[in-house]
Motif scaffolding. Structure first.
Motif, PDB file in Angstrom:
ATOM      1  N   GLN A  54       0.853  -1.196   0.000  1.00 45.17           N
ATOM      2  CA  GLN A  54       0.000   0.000   0.000  1.00 45.17           C
ATOM      3  C   GLN A  54       0.876   1.228   0.000  1.00 45.17           C
ATOM      4  OE1 GLN A  54      -3.263   0.682   3.077  1.00 45.17           O
ATOM      5  NE2 GLN A  54      -1.846   2.322   3.582  1.00 45.17           N
ATOM      6  N   ASN A  55       0.604   2.120  -0.925  1.00 44.53           N
ATOM      7  CA  ASN A  55       1.359   3.355  -1.026  1.00 44.53           C
ATOM      8  C   ASN A  55       0.384   4.515  -0.975  1.00 44.53           C
ATOM      9  OD1 ASN A  55       3.472   5.097  -1.411  1.00 44.53           O
ATOM     10  ND2 ASN A  55       4.198   4.161  -3.302  1.00 44.53           N
ATOM     11  N   ALA A  75       6.909 -15.728  -7.625  1.00 47.37           N
ATOM     12  CA  ALA A  75       7.008 -16.897  -8.493  1.00 47.37           C
ATOM     13  C   ALA A  75       7.974 -16.676  -9.652  1.00 47.37           C
ATOM     14  CB  ALA A  75       5.635 -17.264  -9.045  1.00 47.37           C
ATOM     15  N   GLU A  76       8.286 -15.406  -9.956  1.00 52.25           N
ATOM     16  CA  GLU A  76       9.132 -15.120 -11.114  1.00 52.25           C
ATOM     17  C   GLU A  76      10.495 -14.561 -10.741  1.00 52.25           C
ATOM     18  OE1 GLU A  76       6.579 -12.296 -13.079  1.00 52.25           O
ATOM     19  OE2 GLU A  76       7.701 -10.574 -12.298  1.00 52.25           O
ATOM     20  N   ALA A  77      10.771 -14.404  -9.446  1.00 55.77           N
ATOM     21  CA  ALA A  77      11.997 -13.724  -9.028  1.00 55.77           C
ATOM     22  C   ALA A  77      12.856 -14.591  -8.118  1.00 55.77           C
ATOM     23  CB  ALA A  77      11.636 -12.419  -8.311  1.00 55.77           C
ATOM     24  N   ASP A  78      14.116 -14.182  -7.996  1.00 57.04           N
ATOM     25  CA  ASP A  78      15.009 -14.779  -7.002  1.00 57.04           C
ATOM     26  C   ASP A  78      14.902 -14.049  -5.666  1.00 57.04           C
ATOM     27  OD1 ASP A  78      16.173 -16.531  -8.955  1.00 57.04           O
ATOM     28  OD2 ASP A  78      17.367 -14.840  -9.684  1.00 57.04           O
ATOM     29  N   LEU A  79      14.590 -12.754  -5.747  1.00 56.35           N
ATOM     30  CA  LEU A  79      14.553 -11.922  -4.547  1.00 56.35           C
ATOM     31  C   LEU A  79      13.459 -10.879  -4.693  1.00 56.35           C
ATOM     32  CD1 LEU A  79      15.893 -10.937  -1.845  1.00 56.35           C
ATOM     33  CD2 LEU A  79      17.347  -9.462  -3.271  1.00 56.35           C
ATOM     34  N   VAL A  80      12.592 -10.766  -3.680  1.00 58.52           N
ATOM     35  CA  VAL A  80      11.603  -9.693  -3.628  1.00 58.52           C
ATOM     36  C   VAL A  80      11.983  -8.765  -2.473  1.00 58.52           C
ATOM     37  CG1 VAL A  80       9.175  -9.061  -3.342  1.00 58.52           C
ATOM     38  CG2 VAL A  80       9.772 -11.166  -4.543  1.00 58.52           C
ATOM     39  N   LEU A  81      12.145  -7.486  -2.779  1.00 64.41           N
ATOM     40  CA  LEU A  81      12.449  -6.471  -1.769  1.00 64.41           C
ATOM     41  C   LEU A  81      11.161  -5.731  -1.447  1.00 64.41           C
ATOM     42  CD1 LEU A  81      15.822  -5.274  -3.269  1.00 64.41           C
ATOM     43  CD2 LEU A  81      15.515  -6.532  -1.126  1.00 64.41           C
ATOM     44  N   VAL A  82      10.684  -5.914  -0.236  1.00 59.65           N
ATOM     45  CA  VAL A  82       9.381  -5.413   0.183  1.00 59.65           C
ATOM     46  C   VAL A  82       9.574  -4.135   0.986  1.00 59.65           C
ATOM     47  CG1 VAL A  82       7.252  -5.948   1.419  1.00 59.65           C
ATOM     48  CG2 VAL A  82       8.524  -7.777   0.258  1.00 59.65           C
ATOM     49  N   GLU A  83       8.869  -3.090   0.611  1.00 57.68           N
ATOM     50  CA  GLU A  83       8.955  -1.809   1.305  1.00 57.68           C
ATOM     51  C   GLU A  83       7.729  -1.600   2.177  1.00 57.68           C
ATOM     52  OE1 GLU A  83       8.876   2.963   0.254  1.00 57.68           O
ATOM     53  OE2 GLU A  83       9.515   1.546  -1.299  1.00 57.68           O
ATOM     54  N   GLY A  84       7.955  -1.268   3.437  1.00 56.03           N
ATOM     55  CA  GLY A  84       6.859  -0.914   4.315  1.00 56.03           C
ATOM     56  C   GLY A  84       6.392   0.507   4.052  1.00 56.03           C
ATOM     57  N   ALA A  85       5.442   0.971   4.849  1.00 53.47           N
ATOM     58  CA  ALA A  85       4.902   2.321   4.687  1.00 53.47           C
ATOM     59  C   ALA A  85       4.915   3.041   6.028  1.00 53.47           C
ATOM     60  CB  ALA A  85       3.480   2.273   4.144  1.00 53.47           C
ATOM     61  N   ARG A 104      -2.366  -1.883  13.736  1.00 57.09           N
ATOM     62  CA  ARG A 104      -1.854  -3.245  13.555  1.00 57.09           C
ATOM     63  C   ARG A 104      -2.918  -4.227  13.061  1.00 57.09           C
ATOM     64  NH1 ARG A 104      -0.306  -7.863  12.937  1.00 57.09           N
ATOM     65  NH2 ARG A 104       1.546  -8.831  13.848  1.00 57.09           N
ATOM     66  N   ASN A 105      -4.120  -4.159  13.597  1.00 57.88           N
ATOM     67  CA  ASN A 105      -5.133  -5.148  13.248  1.00 57.88           C
ATOM     68  C   ASN A 105      -5.617  -5.028  11.812  1.00 57.88           C
ATOM     69  OD1 ASN A 105      -5.016  -6.266  15.786  1.00 57.88           O
ATOM     70  ND2 ASN A 105      -6.737  -5.064  16.590  1.00 57.88           N
ATOM     71  N   SER A 106      -5.588  -3.801  11.261  1.00 57.07           N
ATOM     72  CA  SER A 106      -6.049  -3.620   9.887  1.00 57.07           C
ATOM     73  C   SER A 106      -4.898  -3.389   8.920  1.00 57.07           C
ATOM     74  CB  SER A 106      -7.022  -2.430   9.809  1.00 57.07           C
ATOM     75  OG  SER A 106      -6.386  -1.234  10.211  1.00 57.07           O
ATOM     76  N   ASP A 107      -3.684  -3.557   9.407  1.00 56.44           N
ATOM     77  CA  ASP A 107      -2.494  -3.292   8.602  1.00 56.44           C
ATOM     78  C   ASP A 107      -2.381  -4.258   7.429  1.00 56.44           C
ATOM     79  OD1 ASP A 107       0.169  -2.603   7.812  1.00 56.44           O
ATOM     80  OD2 ASP A 107       0.916  -4.264   9.032  1.00 56.44           O
ATOM     81  N   ILE A 108      -2.057  -3.723   6.244  1.00 54.27           N
ATOM     82  CA  ILE A 108      -1.807  -4.593   5.094  1.00 54.27           C
ATOM     83  C   ILE A 108      -0.428  -4.338   4.495  1.00 54.27           C
ATOM     84  CG2 ILE A 108      -4.252  -4.782   4.513  1.00 54.27           C
ATOM     85  CD1 ILE A 108      -3.732  -2.805   2.209  1.00 54.27           C
ATOM     86  N   THR A 109       0.400  -3.555   5.189  1.00 60.64           N
ATOM     87  CA  THR A 109       1.659  -3.176   4.548  1.00 60.64           C
ATOM     88  C   THR A 109       2.875  -3.214   5.469  1.00 60.64           C
ATOM     89  OG1 THR A 109       2.643  -1.504   3.092  1.00 60.64           O
ATOM     90  CG2 THR A 109       1.454  -0.707   5.009  1.00 60.64           C
ATOM     91  N   ASN A 110       2.703  -3.397   6.770  1.00 63.07           N
ATOM     92  CA  ASN A 110       3.845  -3.454   7.670  1.00 63.07           C
ATOM     93  C   ASN A 110       3.899  -4.803   8.397  1.00 63.07           C
ATOM     94  OD1 ASN A 110       5.204  -0.908   7.228  1.00 63.07           O
ATOM     95  ND2 ASN A 110       3.461   0.084   8.188  1.00 63.07           N
TER      96      ASN A 110
END
Length: 516
Positions: free
Chosen positions: A59-60, A150-160, A169-175
């Motif tokens: 989520q951005n 499924a298509e990568a060797d590494l996924v770099l995930v960025e929080g918000a 926390r209970n409704s969080d979809i990005t951290n």
């Protein structure tokens, strides 16, 4: 602004995809600590090592967006994602995908945003409603992540923002909720430039649950200037208080301003470009969008781009005033009048000055902007500046198209994109700014408008100053000299320099070993 969204839908897979990639999540102690820049640097650095890398931000929240054409969508379909994820995709040397940023929030008021799911607009939603329903977006978020994994060797995930906002926390979809759902290791990033780093990292530890603390693999310190040995005792205290290992320090990156910024906080910096030459003034609107349209002009040594902030008049010595994009055209017309900028603009034109409007800025130059169904705010209409003989009605499907065409009006190639919901009509369109030829043999498509005096122009095309030939021709027309600047090459060199910077400052082998 309406309180209802379209039904939440996404394309389900009939077969579960194998998760090939390892992953690492970067969370910050707050917004604007440099998460997006760090991820972009890591994307290019690991790509150069031969890994297939993908960026992901569930989520951005940003009004700086990019138009993307997704591989698993029909050829004519376009979507939009945050500008940062588009840059990160470029750093990975792959086309941007809607799955890299499945949820995009585009603020329109102080309490609500347009909600974009997998590239398409769901509708407008007050924050209180969105927080109640965003858990329903998690299946689409997880599905998008798994497609990348499924298509990568590494996924770099960025929080918000900050990962330690317990009330979310209970409704969080990005951290942390996302990290738990996908079983992601987390690295916490602090920002030394803003100060309070030790308190921010230790405070993050104190607020997290024991389960979330255990998910943190360590912390990084960003934007350091000076002698780091002076801060090393602080790192010892942080590690002692948290039990988290110190993973390194990323020193200040001098070329950060050569990469497109996502947050309008970047506009607080001084004027860009040369000290003399052409003076371009840009009012800092409250809902400013896609402000990186001005980056190519700011990169020209003979051009000075000055952002005019509320409380300040538009400088009288300005040669050109640019009205940028906005997520709330009528609201920002009110801002222009409240600040007295409308009078400054009208006086500027009377004195022989030039004005350019881009997207919403183009709409503002007309006679009126109508929003009968309240898409951008309360229903109604607002008088425009009356400098172009056009009028706009907000509504209909959002127009999302990429542009790479020959402009017959200038004789130059034009690149960019359109991203808007308004439809503009009026006699002024008979004097278009651009005549775009897509090479299909069809007649050129007129775009935008030019005033009778020839000094006021506007169009819906974002990014058109990024095309070197068009920018040079425009600068010549307004009495300025373009440099021999290859803007795309300049951006690519900055990405390479960022990757070099990350390589020189951090132990990439150790960070990769943390991914799982």
């Amino acid at each position: 602004m309406t309180d209802q969204l379209a039904p939440i839908v996404f394309t389900p897979r009939t077969v579960s995809l194998p998760r090939r990639a390892r992953a690492l999540m970067i969370q910050g102690t707050s917004s604007d600590v440099g998460k997006s820049m760090l991820v972009a640097g890591l994307c290019r650095a690991y790509t150069r090592r031969g890994l297939v890398v993908r960026p992901f931000k569930a989520q951005n929240m940003s009004n700086n967006a990019a138009v993307v054409r997704d591989a698993d969508a029909p050829a004519e379909a376009r979507g939009e994602i945050g500008r940062a994820q588009a840059l990160q995709a470029r750093a990975c040397r792959v086309p941007a995908s809607i799955h890299m940023n499945p949820v995009l929030l585009k603020p329109q008021t102080n309490i609500g945003s347009q909600v974009v799911l997998r590239g398409r607009v769901l509708g407008n939603c007050p924050a209180r409603i969105y927080h109640q329903m965003r858990h329903g977006l998690m299946p689409a978020v997880v599905d998008s992540y798994e497609r990348l994994a499924a298509e990568a060797d590494l996924v770099l995930v960025e929080g918000a923002g900050s990962g330690a906002e317990l009330y979310l926390r209970n409704s969080d979809i990005t951290n942390m909720h996302l990290a738990e759902t996908l079983d992601l290791p987390v690295v916490v990033l602090g920002d030394l430039d803003r100060g309070g780093t030790m308190a921010a990292i230790v405070g993050t530890h104190a607020l997290l649950s024991s389960t979330d603390r255990a998910r943190v693999a360590g912390y990084l310190v960003n934007k350091f200037r000076g002698d780091f040995s002076l801060f090393e005792p602080a790192c010892e205290i942080i590690s002692e208080r948290t039990g988290w290992p110190f993973l390194g320090v990323l020193r200040w990156f001098e070329q950060a301003d050569r990469l497109p910024a996502e947050d309008s906080l970047a506009l607080e910096r001084p004027a860009t470009g040369g000290a003399g030459g052409l003076k371009v003034a840009v009012p800092h609107l409250s809902r400013i969008a896609n402000f990186d349209d001005l980056d190519p002009l700011g990169a020209e040594p003979g051009v000075s781009v000055r952002w005019v902030h509320p409380g300040h008049p538009i400088p009288r010595d300005s040669d050109v005033i640019v009205l940028p994009g906005s997520k709330a055209t009528r609201s920002d017309l009110d801002v222009l009048r409240r600040e007295g900028w409308d009078l400054d603009i009208l006086a500027h034109v009377r004195g022989g000055g030039r004005v350019v409007g881009l997207c919403a800025g183009f709409q503002m130059l007309g006679r009126v902007v109508r929003d009968p169904t309240g898409i951008e705010g309360p229903p109604g209409e607002t008088p425009g500046l009356g400098l172009l003989d056009i009028e706009t009605e907000i509504g209909g499907e959002k127009r999302l198209i990429e542009i790479d065409m020959l402009d017959h009006a200038s004789g130059e190639r034009v690149t960019g994109y359109e991203m808007h919901m308004g439809r503009t009509t009026g006699p002024g369109l008979a004097r278009p700014w651009l005549l775009l030829d897509d090479g299909s043999g069809a007649p050129p498509r007129p775009e935008g408008a030019v005033s009778r005096c020839g000094r006021v122009t506007g169009a819906y095309v974002h990014g058109l100053f990024g095309a070197d030939g068009f920018r040079a021709r425009w600068l010549d027309r307004v009495g300025a000299q373009a440099a021999a600047l290859d803007f795309e090459a300049r951006t690519e060199a900055a990405i390479e320099a960022l990757a070099d910077h990350v390589e020189a400052n951090l132990d990439l082998d150790a960070l990769l070993a943390l991914a799982r």
